[in-house]
Enzyme design. Structure first.
Site, PDB file in Angstrom:
ATOM      1  N   LYS A  38       0.824  -1.222   0.000  1.00 41.67           N
ATOM      2  CA  LYS A  38       0.000   0.000   0.000  1.00 41.67           C
ATOM      3  C   LYS A  38       0.856   1.270   0.000  1.00 41.67           C
ATOM      4  CE  LYS A  38      -3.980  -2.223   2.253  1.00 41.67           C
ATOM      5  NZ  LYS A  38      -4.965  -2.125   3.376  1.00 41.67           N
TER       6      LYS A  38
ATOM      7  N   TYR B  80     -12.410  -2.015  -3.561  1.00 47.10           N
ATOM      8  CA  TYR B  80     -12.925  -2.089  -2.191  1.00 47.10           C
ATOM      9  C   TYR B  80     -14.451  -1.943  -2.136  1.00 47.10           C
ATOM     10  CZ  TYR B  80      -8.402  -2.234   0.220  1.00 47.10           C
ATOM     11  OH  TYR B  80      -7.179  -2.622   0.731  1.00 47.10           O
TER      12      TYR B  80
ATOM     13  N   ARG C 115       2.500  -6.685   9.225  1.00 45.86           N
ATOM     14  CA  ARG C 115       1.820  -5.541   9.840  1.00 45.86           C
ATOM     15  C   ARG C 115       2.395  -5.210  11.213  1.00 45.86           C
ATOM     16  NH1 ARG C 115      -4.210  -7.124   7.583  1.00 45.86           N
ATOM     17  NH2 ARG C 115      -4.256  -5.678   5.826  1.00 45.86           N
TER      18      ARG C 115
ATOM     19  N   ASN D 241      -2.006   0.182   6.758  1.00 44.68           N
ATOM     20  CA  ASN D 241      -1.468  -1.071   7.311  1.00 44.68           C
ATOM     21  C   ASN D 241      -0.647  -1.871   6.301  1.00 44.68           C
ATOM     22  OD1 ASN D 241      -3.565  -1.928   5.756  1.00 44.68           O
ATOM     23  ND2 ASN D 241      -4.723  -2.895   7.407  1.00 44.68           N
TER      24      ASN D 241
ATOM     25  N   HIS E  26      -2.295  -5.551   1.510  1.00 45.70           N
ATOM     26  CA  HIS E  26      -3.581  -6.220   1.291  1.00 45.70           C
ATOM     27  C   HIS E  26      -3.306  -7.647   0.870  1.00 45.70           C
ATOM     28  CE1 HIS E  26      -7.544  -7.268  -0.329  1.00 45.70           C
ATOM     29  NE2 HIS E  26      -6.860  -7.842  -1.306  1.00 45.70           N
TER      30      HIS E  26
ATOM     31  N   GLU F  89      -9.705 -10.372  -7.857  1.00 41.50           N
ATOM     32  CA  GLU F  89      -8.720  -9.302  -7.626  1.00 41.50           C
ATOM     33  C   GLU F  89      -7.538  -9.426  -8.595  1.00 41.50           C
ATOM     34  OE1 GLU F  89      -9.911  -8.849  -2.893  1.00 41.50           O
ATOM     35  OE2 GLU F  89      -7.921  -9.598  -3.409  1.00 41.50           O
TER      36      GLU F  89
HETATM   37  P1  ADP Z   1      -7.958  -6.712   5.745  1.00 36.11           P
HETATM   38  O1  ADP Z   1      -7.137  -5.786   4.859  1.00 36.11           O
HETATM   39  O2  ADP Z   1      -7.164  -7.227   6.909  1.00 36.11           O
HETATM   40  O3  ADP Z   1      -8.633  -7.811   4.954  1.00 36.11           O
HETATM   41  P2  ADP Z   1     -10.590  -5.428   5.911  1.00 36.11           P
HETATM   42  O4  ADP Z   1     -10.947  -6.191   4.655  1.00 36.11           O
HETATM   43  O5  ADP Z   1     -11.510  -5.544   7.079  1.00 36.11           O
HETATM   44  O6  ADP Z   1      -9.110  -5.818   6.412  1.00 36.11           O
HETATM   45  O7  ADP Z   1     -10.465  -3.872   5.583  1.00 36.11           O
HETATM   46  C1  ADP Z   1      -9.868  -3.455   4.370  1.00 36.11           C
HETATM   47  C2  ADP Z   1      -8.940  -2.304   4.674  1.00 36.11           C
HETATM   48  O8  ADP Z   1      -9.704  -1.185   5.134  1.00 36.11           O
HETATM   49  C3  ADP Z   1      -7.921  -2.546   5.800  1.00 36.11           C
HETATM   50  O9  ADP Z   1      -6.777  -3.254   5.375  1.00 36.11           O
HETATM   51  C4  ADP Z   1      -7.589  -1.128   6.203  1.00 36.11           C
HETATM   52  O10 ADP Z   1      -6.682  -0.514   5.286  1.00 36.11           O
HETATM   53  C5  ADP Z   1      -8.951  -0.460   6.087  1.00 36.11           C
HETATM   54  N1  ADP Z   1      -9.669  -0.455   7.375  1.00 36.11           N
HETATM   55  C6  ADP Z   1     -10.266  -1.528   7.964  1.00 36.11           C
HETATM   56  N2  ADP Z   1     -10.827  -1.185   9.141  1.00 36.11           N
HETATM   57  C7  ADP Z   1     -10.593   0.152   9.288  1.00 36.11           C
HETATM   58  C8  ADP Z   1     -10.918   1.117  10.287  1.00 36.11           C
HETATM   59  N3  ADP Z   1     -11.617   0.765  11.392  1.00 36.11           N
HETATM   60  N4  ADP Z   1     -10.503   2.400  10.109  1.00 36.11           N
HETATM   61  C9  ADP Z   1      -9.813   2.757   8.993  1.00 36.11           C
HETATM   62  N5  ADP Z   1      -9.478   1.898   8.006  1.00 36.11           N
HETATM   63  C10 ADP Z   1      -9.851   0.616   8.152  1.00 36.11           C
HETATM   64 MG    MG Z   2     -10.154  -7.733   3.550  1.00 33.88          MG
END
Ligand code: ADP
Ligand code: MG
Length: 140
Positions: free
Chosen positions: A11, A51, A104, A114, A117, A128
């Site tokens: 990212k 997303y 992470r 973070n 992805h 994807e």
């Molecule tokens: P992951 O990337 O671990 O699969 P998610 O699919 O739940 O997590 O969320 C997608 C992305 O959205 C996360 O990697 C992060 O960049 C962002 N995100 C998730 N939760 C939050 C939050 N509470 N506040 C801000 N950004 C968030």
């Molecule tokens: Mg996810």
């Protein structure tokens, strides 16, 4: 366990800090092969499509803004059980909850910024990968 492919993004917080090589080293140390990779700057449309599953979430706008705030590296990773393995290597979404040794834990700045992805299932991995790579760009 079968050989799988998963989709990965390094990212904008990772490209900004010039740590894409450090992250790739953790990916390769885990036994995953980077079989496709390119650096792009996502358009807003690409990020919104990518997303779309999160479009009703309160952080959606912030997430899209972040993903287009700088370049990213999109990748296809290949290996045994690659989808679950990469999720393990990435660590929890919130870096304060991520296990030691994960990407992470080592590198993420916050729950939003973070660093990486990774796809969460075979169906999403296929969708994807196809959003960002043509078949002939993936060389296993
Ligand atoms: P992951 O990337 O671990 O699969 P998610 O699919 O739940 O997590 O969320 C997608 C992305 O959205 C996360 O990697 C992060 O960049 C962002 N995100 C998730 N939760 C939050 C939050 N509470 N506040 C801000 N950004 C968030
Ligand atoms: Mg996810």
């Amino acid at each position: 366990m079968a050989i799988q492919r998963t989709f990965s993004i390094l990212k904008p917080d990772a490209t900004e800090r010039n740590i894409t090589g450090a992250i790739n080293a953790l990916i390769e140390k885990a036994g995953l092969r980077i079989v496709a990779q390119k650096r792009i700057h996502m358009t807003r449309g690409q990020a919104e499509t990518f997303y779309a599953v999160h479009k009703e979430r309160p952080f959606f706008g912030e997430l899209v803004d972040f993903m287009i705030s700088g370049p990213v590296v999109v990748q296809v990773l290949e290996g045994e059980n690659a989808i679950a393995k990469y999720r393990d290597v990435m660590g929890a979404t919130d870096p304060s909850k991520a296990a030691d040794g994960t990407i992470r834990k080592a590198h993420a700045k916050s729950i939003g910024e973070n660093s990486v992805h990774g796809s969460d299932a075979p169906e999403t991995a296929a969708i994807e990968i196809a959003q960002f790579f043509a078949g002939n760009e993936i060389v296993g």
